[in-house]
Structures are given as C-alpha cells and as structure tokens.
Enzyme design. Structure first.
Site, short mmCIF file in Angstrom:
data_model
loop_
_atom_site.label_atom_id
_atom_site.label_comp_id
_atom_site.label_asym_id
_atom_site.label_seq_id
_atom_site.Cartn_x
_atom_site.Cartn_y
_atom_site.Cartn_z
N SER A 65 -43.07 -16.74 30.55
CA SER A 65 -41.70 -16.29 30.81
C SER A 65 -41.64 -14.94 31.51
CB SER A 65 -40.89 -16.25 29.51
OG SER A 65 -41.55 -15.49 28.52
N HIS B 126 -40.03 -9.69 29.51
CA HIS B 126 -38.97 -10.21 30.36
C HIS B 126 -38.42 -9.13 31.29
CE1 HIS B 126 -37.99 -13.86 27.53
NE2 HIS B 126 -39.24 -13.84 27.96
#
Length: 249
Positions: A131, A177
């Site tokens: 991610s 992230h």
C-alpha cells in the site's frame, strides 16, 4: 517517432508490469501461507519475519533489503486482496502513461519513500504491504489530474476511501501511506515538468534526486542505532528476534 504520452512514453495498451507486480505479491503471500501452515496467520512464516520492515533490524542490524522486501508481504487474504485490487485499478492506467521503465521507477521510489517515512517516524511495529507504493501511485494520479486539469472526482473518491481505511482500521501504517503519497507526487512532478529538451535525462535526474534524498534520510536515521547482530528464534510457536551488540561475543 510515433505518438507519446505526457510523460514521454510510447502509447501502449500494455499492463504487463502491473500484472507481474501483482503476481509476485501473490506468490510470496502463498509461500508465507505454506510456511505458516495458515491462511490467516502467515505472519508466523519465517520468510515474513526475515523480510518485514522494522527499524532496529533494518538500521541497527543492517538488513537494508527490508526497505523493499516488506512491500511484497501481506497479513492475511483480505490485505493481499485489497492491495492487489487497488494496484490493478490504479496501476494499469499509470503504466500506460509512464511506460514500463518510468512506471517501475515511480513504483519502487514510492516504496522507498513509504519505508523511509516508517523508519523516520514509525513506532517500531513491523510493517508490510504494497500500500505504500500504491499510495505513491495515488500521489502520481493527483499530479496528473492537476497537470491536465482533469475532473478530480475519481481522484477525490479514491483519496477519501483510502484515507478512511488508513485512519480507521487498526494496524495500518499511516506513515507508510503518507510517505508513499508524497514521494509518488514528487517523482511524477519531476517527470511531467522536466524540460522537453533531453527529457529522459532530466526525468532520470529528477527521479534520482528524490531517491538519493530518501537514502540520505535513512542513512542519517541509521546513525542513531547501535550496530547489532540479530537472529529470529521460534519461541512457543512464534518467531521472536534476539539481538546483541555486534562487538560482543
């Protein structure tokens, strides 16, 4: 010379790099499942603990490969399925915009940025998952949207959904992230706003500057860690790391 995209890549409908990245992630996940003998507790696999990102092991024990290998590990089937789906949906379009080489550079420098943020600001919890790199693709998508003045609705929906997942589900690395998102945006800006003359050279220089800056930050962070020798041992069915000073016998 043929038609080119805004990034200077040849027009193509290929998305083999995206498909290959997904396949590698799935294969590694299956290996950890086999090692752990569990679909949901694959974090018990030796490969998982050898490759996840953790500051002491990465910076203190000098296991630098974890910066990248952690981006190919996942915790459980939902984690791998969500990241594979996101990569498939976002990656195909960006692969066509950037072409294979630029796209790979964007992906792996974004992964480097995600790992750098974790090593600088994380709490020491082991981190895995694609991610961070996928958020780099989202950052890239944002720059393209601004550059071409596209309708930002799809981008905003993606950002809102991913922000909700990031901040609402326990155990997800916020720093990975954020690091990936910012790095992906910077790399894309370096590629899209490079001078038209000697475009490829300037794109390579811009991307290299971002990557070198990240490596420099990791190197600076490493100076705060003592040199260690660490090894995993199986304790009551779970792997734990035991470390000692590399200077001790």
């Amino acid at each position: 010379m043929g038609s080119r995209t805004i990034a200077g890549a040849r027009l193509s409908n290929s998305y083999t790099v995206t498909a290959t990245l997904i396949a590698v992630n799935v294969v590694i996940f299956l290996i950890t499942v086999i090692q752990a003998k569990s679909l949901f507790d694959n974090n018990l696999a030796l490969l998982q603990v050898r490759l996840y990102l953790q500051p002491v092991l990465t910076l203190g024990a000098g296991e630098w490969w974890r910066v990248f290998t952690s981006g190919f590990l996942h915790y459980g089937p939902i984690h791998i399925a969500a990241n594979a789906f996101s990569l498939w949906m976002i990656g195909r379009a960006l692969e066509q915009v950037f072409g294979k080489i630029r796209y790979l550079a964007l992906y792996f420098v974004s992964m480097l940025g995600a790992s750098t943020a974790v090593l600088l600001f994380g709490d020491g919890t082991p981190t895995v998952g694609a991610s961070g790199a996928i958020f780099g693709l989202l950052g890239s998508y944002a720059v393209i949207t601004l550059k071409l003045r596209l309708n930002p609705t799809a981008l905003l929906i993606n950002l809102v959904i991913n922000a909700y997942i990031t901040f609402s589900i326990p155990g997800i690395s916020i720093w990975a992230h954020v690091g990936g998102l910012v790095t992906g945006a910077l790399v894309t800006a370096a590629m899209l706003y490079a001078p038209a003359r000697n475009l490829v050279r300037w794109q390579a220089i811009g991307t290299a500057v971002v990557a070198i800056a990240l490596v420099g930050l990791i190197g600076w962070r490493a100076t705060e860690f003592p040199s260690l020798d660490c090894s995993p041992q199986l304790v009551q069915g779970d792997y734990k790391y035991f470390c000692k000073s590399s200077g001790s016998s």
